[in-house]
Design a protein around this motif. Structure first.
Motif, PDB file in Angstrom:
ATOM      1  N   UNK A 183       1.045  -1.201   0.241  1.00 23.54           N
ATOM      2  CA  UNK A 183       0.011   0.116   0.080  1.00 23.54           C
ATOM      3  C   UNK A 183       0.928   1.163  -0.044  1.00 23.54           C
ATOM      4  N   UNK A 184       0.734   2.360  -0.640  1.00 24.70           N
ATOM      5  CA  UNK A 184       1.373   3.607  -0.944  1.00 24.70           C
ATOM      6  C   UNK A 184       0.602   4.454  -0.255  1.00 24.70           C
ATOM      7  N   UNK A 185       1.315   5.662  -0.084  1.00 25.64           N
ATOM      8  CA  UNK A 185       0.706   6.697   0.750  1.00 25.64           C
ATOM      9  C   UNK A 185      -0.322   7.667  -0.123  1.00 25.64           C
ATOM     10  N   UNK A 186       0.225   7.877  -1.379  1.00 24.73           N
ATOM     11  CA  UNK A 186      -0.590   8.549  -2.422  1.00 24.73           C
ATOM     12  C   UNK A 186      -1.741   7.668  -2.684  1.00 24.73           C
ATOM     13  N   UNK A 187      -2.939   8.442  -3.108  1.00 22.32           N
ATOM     14  CA  UNK A 187      -3.991   7.785  -3.245  1.00 22.32           C
ATOM     15  C   UNK A 187      -4.115   7.462  -4.746  1.00 22.32           C
ATOM     16  N   UNK A 188      -3.740   7.997  -5.588  1.00 23.14           N
ATOM     17  CA  UNK A 188      -3.549   7.724  -6.990  1.00 23.14           C
ATOM     18  C   UNK A 188      -2.331   7.449  -7.558  1.00 23.14           C
ATOM     19  N   UNK A 189      -1.588   6.132  -7.252  1.00 21.62           N
ATOM     20  CA  UNK A 189      -0.212   5.907  -7.583  1.00 21.62           C
ATOM     21  C   UNK A 189      -0.108   5.798  -9.265  1.00 21.62           C
ATOM     22  N   UNK A 190       0.949   6.527  -9.609  1.00 19.90           N
ATOM     23  CA  UNK A 190       0.907   6.626 -11.192  1.00 19.90           C
ATOM     24  C   UNK A 190       1.896   5.701 -11.815  1.00 19.90           C
ATOM     25  N   UNK A 191       2.455   5.854 -13.069  1.00 19.46           N
ATOM     26  CA  UNK A 191       3.547   5.100 -13.656  1.00 19.46           C
ATOM     27  C   UNK A 191       4.914   5.172 -12.882  1.00 19.46           C
ATOM     28  N   UNK A 196      18.139   2.630 -11.476  1.00 22.73           N
ATOM     29  CA  UNK A 196      18.787   1.839 -12.255  1.00 22.73           C
ATOM     30  C   UNK A 196      19.234   0.591 -11.726  1.00 22.73           C
ATOM     31  N   UNK A 197      19.611   0.389 -10.266  1.00 17.64           N
ATOM     32  CA  UNK A 197      20.075  -0.837 -10.017  1.00 17.64           C
ATOM     33  C   UNK A 197      18.988  -2.020  -9.647  1.00 17.64           C
ATOM     34  N   UNK A 198      17.514  -1.397  -9.758  1.00 12.23           N
ATOM     35  CA  UNK A 198      16.479  -2.141  -9.398  1.00 12.23           C
ATOM     36  C   UNK A 198      16.133  -2.380  -8.033  1.00 12.23           C
ATOM     37  N   UNK A 199      16.981  -1.562  -7.248  1.00 12.76           N
ATOM     38  CA  UNK A 199      16.519  -1.719  -5.657  1.00 12.76           C
ATOM     39  C   UNK A 199      15.380  -1.005  -5.126  1.00 12.76           C
ATOM     40  N   UNK A 200      15.113  -0.141  -5.722  1.00  9.95           N
ATOM     41  CA  UNK A 200      14.232   0.804  -5.279  1.00  9.95           C
ATOM     42  C   UNK A 200      13.077   1.041  -6.250  1.00  9.95           C
ATOM     43  N   UNK A 201      11.638   1.242  -5.721  1.00 10.29           N
ATOM     44  CA  UNK A 201      10.629   1.666  -6.931  1.00 10.29           C
ATOM     45  C   UNK A 201      10.132   3.011  -6.530  1.00 10.29           C
ATOM     46  N   UNK A 202       9.963   3.997  -7.603  1.00 11.33           N
ATOM     47  CA  UNK A 202       9.674   5.286  -7.271  1.00 11.33           C
ATOM     48  C   UNK A 202       8.339   5.289  -7.708  1.00 11.33           C
ATOM     49  N   UNK A 203       7.258   5.679  -7.235  1.00  9.17           N
ATOM     50  CA  UNK A 203       5.831   5.873  -7.482  1.00  9.17           C
ATOM     51  C   UNK A 203       5.397   7.089  -7.374  1.00  9.17           C
ATOM     52  N   UNK A 204       5.066   7.954  -8.427  1.00  2.00           N
ATOM     53  CA  UNK A 204       4.585   9.332  -8.173  1.00  2.00           C
ATOM     54  C   UNK A 204       3.005   9.339  -8.112  1.00  2.00           C
ATOM     55  N   UNK A 205       2.460  10.230  -7.305  1.00  2.00           N
ATOM     56  CA  UNK A 205       1.114  10.489  -7.153  1.00  2.00           C
ATOM     57  C   UNK A 205       0.320  11.166  -8.301  1.00  2.00           C
TER      58      UNK A 205
END
Length: 392
Positions: A183-191, A196-205
């Motif tokens: 579950x993410x904090x923002x209510x409408x997770x975008x693309x 680059x190393x694949x360790x973290x996923x960044x999810x915009x609102x």
């Protein structure tokens, strides 16, 4: 934008605005602040005309033979003969109810297509250009997605219009199963996009509001522990994230008329680049020197020099450009224009439009094969994708 529309009917050209879905810009009575950019360089573009539409092929997994019937774009006059050959539509594939987003896996072997109305991901075999499977997402409507660098995991942004569901689903691409959700904090997770190393996923609102808890943050998920590890506050409101080649990443701030530049090591803001109204999708040129950003309401592409963090050009494109992509060799730049029902093709040598290629109804996204030979465009209003052949 907010939740999927749940139907396959598209808005007719010149209708009351874009359909509701992952890419729609929901105004909610807000007035957009448009920044005047004094240093912007206006780039002249050649007028183009579109070729005959041809007949789209019907039926599941059907394709159209390239040739005179294929839709394409042509230059308008001898004085504006394209320096590049114009891509052609090779055919269409029926993929489901309302395909809102397509992403080709890094290995190039398959593509995932988000179908929010069907509550599922459609899997496309890129070798045969046929649908090879469907993955149900029981948690809610899948809106967009990305892949791990090794193509083994897909990260699907899921949310509904009520805001009661807002999460990222992890899919094992070998077994086509949802293995976990975060579950993410923002209510409408975008693309989303991985580091680059694949360790973290960044999810915009993707929610179009100016303030509020969780509304203007980028969520960061540890892909190993599958836990939310950071929230990065940015200007309203982050729609797209792109990693550069210079230790930086970029966020398009849809309601702030800026692009935020952040340090990839500590997620700290470095600077904000004024662009223009409603910056939306973004893509980095293959050589890393340019960041191209669509203006959803401005109907232009902003070009940013990544060495100077300055906007260096604006290129007029079709109405409501939702997604943008470079060809693998960097010679072409494409925009999927939602209300124009076209793909604009730009020659990057001189930032000149060389074609407007007609698509199906309400094109929403575009993705290019790693081999550079073909691109796929989702037609949300027709339940199809189009295959564009990219000249070598």
């Amino acid at each position: 934008g907010d939740g999927g529309s749940g139907g396959s009917g598209g808005k007719p050209p010149g209708g009351h605005g874009p359909r509701r879905g992952i890419f729609r810009s929901r105004r909610a009575g807000l007035t957009v602040l448009i920044l005047a950019v004094a240093a912007a360089v206006a780039v002249p573009v050649a007028l183009v005309v579109t070729a005959s539409h041809g007949t789209k092929t019907g039926g599941a997994s059907a394709t159209q033979t390239p040739g005179s019937a294929a839709r394409t774009g042509t230059a308008a006059a001898a004085s504006s003969v394209p320096s590049l050959a114009v891509p052609t539509v090779a055919g269409t594939v029926q993929v489901g109810q309302n395909p809102s987003y397509i992403q080709i896996a890094p290995n190039g072997k398959f593509a995932y297509i988000a179908n929010p109305g069907a509550g599922a991901i459609t899997v496309l075999n890129t070798a045969s250009n046929r649908v090879s499977g469907t993955i149900k997402i029981p948690q809610g409507p899948p809106q967009s997605l990305s892949f791990s660098p090794d193509s083994r995991t897909a990260y699907v942004s899921v949310y509904n219009t009520r805001g009661s569901v807002h999460l990222v689903a992890f899919i094992d691409t070998a077994t086509s199963t949802v293995t976990s959700t975060v579950q993410v904090d923002n209510i409408t997770p975008g693309p989303s996009t991985t580091s680059p190393n694949g360790r973290d996923l960044y999810v915009p609102n993707h929610n179009t509001v100016l303030s509020g808890t969780g509304h203007n943050v980028i969520d960061v998920i540890d892909t190993a522990t599958r836990e939310l590890v950071d929230d990065i506050p940015v200007p309203a409101n982050p729609h797209w994230i792109v990693f550069g080649t210079n230790g930086r990443f970029y966020s398009t701030d849809h309601m702030s008329a800026t692009v935020t530049v952040l340090n990839a090591k500590n997620n700290a803001i470095i600077t904000e680049i004024p662009v223009g109204e409603t910056p939306h999708a973004a893509v980095l040129s293959p050589d890393g020197s340019r960041l191209a950003v669509t203006s959803f309401d401005g109907n232009v592409v902003f070009l940013i020099n990544t060495a100077t963090d300055k906007m260096v050009a604006q290129i007029p494109v079709g109405r409501n450009p939702l997604d943008i992509a470079y060809s693998r060799d960097g010679r072409y730049l494409f925009t999927a224009n939602n209300l124009a029902n076209t793909v604009t093709v730009i020659d990057t040598a001189d930032n000149r439009i060389i074609a407007e290629i007609p698509t199906g109804r309400a094109p929403t996204s575009i993705s290019v094969l790693p081999n550079g030979r073909q691109a796929y465009v989702t037609d949300e209003g027709d339940g199809t994708i189009e295959m564009l052949n990219i000249p070598k």
